[in-house]
Design a protein around this motif. Structure first.
Motif, short mmCIF file in Angstrom:
data_model
loop_
_atom_site.label_atom_id
_atom_site.label_comp_id
_atom_site.label_asym_id
_atom_site.label_seq_id
_atom_site.Cartn_x
_atom_site.Cartn_y
_atom_site.Cartn_z
N ASN A 83 0.85 -1.19 0.00
CA ASN A 83 0.00 0.00 0.00
C ASN A 83 0.89 1.25 0.00
OD1 ASN A 83 -2.00 1.88 0.25
ND2 ASN A 83 -2.92 1.03 2.10
N ALA A 84 1.57 1.47 -1.12
CA ALA A 84 2.52 2.58 -1.20
C ALA A 84 1.84 3.93 -1.16
CB ALA A 84 3.37 2.45 -2.47
N VAL A 85 0.62 4.00 -1.67
CA VAL A 85 -0.09 5.29 -1.69
C VAL A 85 -0.30 5.80 -0.28
CG1 VAL A 85 -2.26 6.42 -2.29
CG2 VAL A 85 -1.21 4.81 -3.89
N ASP A 86 -0.73 4.91 0.64
CA ASP A 86 -0.94 5.33 2.03
C ASP A 86 0.38 5.47 2.77
OD1 ASP A 86 -3.64 5.40 1.65
OD2 ASP A 86 -4.04 3.45 2.59
N ALA A 87 1.41 4.74 2.34
CA ALA A 87 2.71 4.81 3.02
C ALA A 87 3.41 6.13 2.78
CB ALA A 87 3.60 3.65 2.55
N LEU A 88 3.21 6.71 1.60
CA LEU A 88 3.98 7.90 1.21
C LEU A 88 3.86 9.07 2.19
CD1 LEU A 88 3.81 8.22 -2.68
CD2 LEU A 88 5.84 8.33 -1.23
N PRO A 89 2.67 9.46 2.63
CA PRO A 89 2.59 10.62 3.55
C PRO A 89 3.40 10.43 4.82
CG PRO A 89 0.42 10.06 2.71
CD PRO A 89 1.34 8.95 2.30
N TYR A 90 3.40 9.21 5.38
CA TYR A 90 4.16 8.95 6.60
C TYR A 90 5.66 9.00 6.34
CZ TYR A 90 -0.36 7.40 8.38
OH TYR A 90 -1.69 7.36 8.76
N LEU A 91 6.08 8.42 5.23
CA LEU A 91 7.51 8.41 4.92
C LEU A 91 8.02 9.80 4.55
CD1 LEU A 91 7.66 5.07 2.89
CD2 LEU A 91 8.46 5.46 5.23
N GLU A 92 7.20 10.56 3.82
CA GLU A 92 7.59 11.92 3.47
C GLU A 92 7.73 12.80 4.71
OE1 GLU A 92 5.74 12.45 -1.04
OE2 GLU A 92 4.45 12.81 0.71
N ALA A 93 6.77 12.66 5.62
CA ALA A 93 6.80 13.49 6.83
C ALA A 93 8.01 13.14 7.70
CB ALA A 93 5.51 13.30 7.63
N THR A 94 8.28 11.86 7.88
CA THR A 94 9.40 11.47 8.74
C THR A 94 10.74 11.76 8.08
OG1 THR A 94 9.10 9.21 7.92
CG2 THR A 94 8.15 9.72 10.05
N SER A 95 10.79 11.75 6.75
CA SER A 95 12.06 12.06 6.08
C SER A 95 12.43 13.53 6.27
CB SER A 95 11.98 11.74 4.59
OG SER A 95 11.08 12.60 3.92
N GLU A 96 11.41 14.39 6.43
CA GLU A 96 11.68 15.80 6.71
C GLU A 96 12.26 15.96 8.11
OE1 GLU A 96 8.06 17.89 6.07
OE2 GLU A 96 8.01 17.50 3.90
N GLU A 97 11.81 15.11 9.04
CA GLU A 97 12.34 15.14 10.40
C GLU A 97 13.72 14.50 10.48
OE1 GLU A 97 10.92 16.34 13.20
OE2 GLU A 97 9.02 16.98 12.33
N ASN A 98 13.99 13.54 9.58
CA ASN A 98 15.26 12.78 9.63
C ASN A 98 15.90 12.75 8.24
OD1 ASN A 98 15.03 11.39 12.51
ND2 ASN A 98 13.04 11.17 11.51
N PRO A 99 16.38 13.88 7.75
CA PRO A 99 16.88 13.95 6.37
C PRO A 99 18.17 13.18 6.12
CG PRO A 99 17.33 15.99 7.54
CD PRO A 99 16.46 15.18 8.43
N SER A 100 18.80 12.68 7.18
CA SER A 100 20.06 11.95 7.02
C SER A 100 19.91 10.46 7.29
CB SER A 100 21.14 12.54 7.95
OG SER A 100 21.39 13.89 7.63
N ASP A 101 18.70 10.00 7.47
CA ASP A 101 18.46 8.57 7.73
C ASP A 101 18.45 7.83 6.39
OD1 ASP A 101 17.27 6.03 8.21
OD2 ASP A 101 16.34 6.81 10.04
N VAL A 102 19.52 7.10 6.13
CA VAL A 102 19.69 6.43 4.83
C VAL A 102 18.57 5.44 4.55
CG1 VAL A 102 21.21 4.96 3.46
CG2 VAL A 102 22.19 6.72 4.94
N ASP A 103 18.25 4.61 5.54
CA ASP A 103 17.22 3.59 5.32
C ASP A 103 15.85 4.22 5.09
OD1 ASP A 103 19.02 1.46 5.58
OD2 ASP A 103 18.82 1.46 7.77
N LEU A 104 15.59 5.31 5.79
CA LEU A 104 14.31 5.99 5.61
C LEU A 104 14.21 6.58 4.21
CD1 LEU A 104 11.67 7.36 6.40
CD2 LEU A 104 12.99 9.10 7.60
#
Length: 534
Positions: free
Chosen positions: A50-71
């Motif tokens: 379910n990538a469509v629903d996953a995207l908002p969560y991953l986008e938001a957390t990537s802004e909080e953790n811009p250096s997390d390679v796995d994220l």
């Protein structure tokens, strides 16, 4: 009872994804673990497809953790799943900038570059993984696919074999080896590879479908048509779901009240399989043909005993759909009418262009071209997967056909201005009719093809049009991915199209032998006893 974050992570790690999803969702309300829970939820949703629903969560957390390679890598995978390849590429490249040796990001970058058709760059990314981790079977598998797309068949087979050695139980790895073997003409080995898959998974649709192509290509029609039905369960074969809900017609002994025959795949495939329409109409009276809208006019003229409509119009006509008692996909007509190679003996031209328009257009061309012989040429295939291997350089082709009594006429669809100007700069004249757009009006295109004395083309829609209308046609066939089953093996003629002569590559990507044979044949064309009067 509300689970802790550590318990949610444990559920995630042991593969209880649905329970982990619920736990992460509850934990979003806890400010102490909300960001980490959003990350975990995004990854779980991605793993659940379910990538469509996953995207908002991953986008938001990537802004909080811009250096997390796995994220960042997971974010790229989500973009990839929803088809945003450019965004996926940027995410993977960002991951690699943060950690240049990250195998997951490098493999993902190689895969998305493959999906974007950038095969050379895909190979570069995957070679970095292989160099750093020579036992990474996933890297070898994807490396083999990119090599195959570039026509590097032997190298692809070597990589596929290595992938199988490292991942012997992975189905797609076994299938990929079969694909490379089939491209090399090693059909017996490819058949063994697919049967090995089916031994472990009897319902592998891709293995069945690939076996069907081997069977059909080698004349094993009974087995081939049976296995060919598995295509509807493979990726890329989108059948008309509404049509498939109607009672299937699966026995020549059953006379349906009203039979729907619906076309499938690209225009070339629709034309090829339409060769069996006369056989059908000799057996069944009440037939409605639903085809691509661009083929309605041509099919209506060619098959007057049937009603011909566009699929889009039929899907909107509830009354017409209700009157249909049975349906069959046009590609499944082979099970009834092409049991063996002898069933092609009565094959003849079956598509009919507008005769008066052909006559008028041919007269115009003859006047414009000083009554020279009209040779239509087409050199490019737009097939997204195989087009590159099937296409030939225009200058390379045209330079073999430049004779004083011949006028070359472009039958190529798409944007060709740059290529044609390059050829004209070399002193070769190619006539392009500005009033004909092969992509927009196929009936007019059929008129143009029928007006030719000879057509010379790679394996694309032009070849099917010429063959279906009985126009003399020389078809240049590539080896490897672009070698479609319906051209069979080795033979110079086409049972589907009696007017077609085949020129085959010996080595993948090398047109020199094909051009030499074609050039020799062209120097003797037309035979002195042959009167050109198409």
């Amino acid at each position: 009872m509300k689970l802790t974050y550590d318990q949610a992570v444990t559920l995630h790690r042991i593969g209880q994804l649905k329970r982990a999803e619920s736990a992460y969702r509850e934990l979003l309300e806890d400010p102490n673990v909300a960001v980490r829970s959003a990350y975990g939820l995004g990854v779980v949703l991605l793993q659940l497809g379910n990538a469509v629903d996953a995207l908002p969560y991953l986008e938001a957390t990537s802004e909080e953790n811009p250096s997390d390679v796995d994220l960042i890598n997971a974010l790229g995978a989500a973009y990839q799943q929803v088809g945003d390849y450019q965004a996926a590429k940027r995410s993977f490249e960002k991951s690699i900038n943060l950690c240049p040796s990250h195998p997951g990001a490098l493999i993902n970058l190689g895969v998305v570059l493959y999906q974007m058709g950038q095969f050379e760059l895909s190979i570069v990314a995957l070679e970095k993984v292989i160099h750093a981790s020579p036992k990474n079977g996933t890297a070898y598998y994807n490396y083999s696919r990119s090599l195959l797309a570039l026509g590097m068949l032997k190298e692809s087979e070597s990589a596929a074999s290595k992938a199988l050695e490292l991942q012997p139980d992975v189905e797609e790895v076994n299938i990929n080896l079969g694909v490379t073997q089939m491209s090399l003409g090693l059909n017996n080995k490819a058949e063994d590879s697919y049967k090995s898959v089916l031994y472990h998974n009897p319902v592998s649709a891709e293995a069945h479908h690939n076996l069907a192509q081997i069977y059909l290509q080698t004349g094993k029609f009974e087995e081939g048509w049976k296995a060919f039905k598995w295509r509807w369960k493979t990726q890329g074969f989108d059948g008309a779901a509404v049509f498939q809900k109607i009672q299937p017609w699966d026995s020549i002994g059953v006379l349906p009240g009203r039979l729907l025959v619906w076309t499938e795949q690209g225009v070339g495939d629709q034309i090829l399989f339409a060769s069996m329409m006369p056989d059908l109409l000799d057996s069944v009276d009440n037939v409605i043909i639903a085809c691509s809208e661009r083929l309605v006019t041509l099919f209506s003229r060619s098959f007057p005993r049937a009603e011909v409509v566009s699929q889009s119009d039929l899907l909107l006509d509830g009354a017409a759909l209700k009157a249909i008692t049975h349906q069959v996909a046009v590609g499944d007509l082979g099970q009834f009418f092409r049991h063996n190679i002898n069933c092609f003996d009565q094959q003849y031209s079956y598509l009919i262009a507008a005769s008066e328009k052909v006559k008028t257009l041919r007269s115009v061309y003859k006047v414009r071209c000083d009554n020279k012989l009209l040779v239509g040429i087409s050199w490019f295939s737009g097939n997204p997967r195989f087009g590159k291997s099937k296409s030939i350089d225009l200058l390379q082709l045209a330079s073999q056909l430049s004779l004083p009594n011949v006028q070359l006429v472009s039958l190529q669809y798409g944007s060709t201005e740059v290529e044609i100007e390059k050829v004209k700069a070399a002193g070769i004249d190619i006539f392009c009719d500005p009033d004909i757009n092969a992509l927009n009006n196929l009936d007019v295109f059929a008129t143009q093809v029928k007006a030719m004395d000879l057509v010379i083309t790679v394996s694309n829609t032009t070849a099917h049009f010429a063959g279906a209308m009985g126009v003399p046609c020389w078809t240049l066939l590539s080896m490897g991915l672009g070698k479609f089953w319906y051209w069979f093996l080795e033979r110079e003629d086409s049972p589907w199209y009696p007017s077609v002569r085949l020129f085959r590559q010996i080595e993948p990507g090398d047109w020199s032998q094909v051009l030499a044979e074609m050039s020799e044949a062209f120097s003797k064309w037309p035979p002195s006893s042959e009167k050109i009067d198409n």
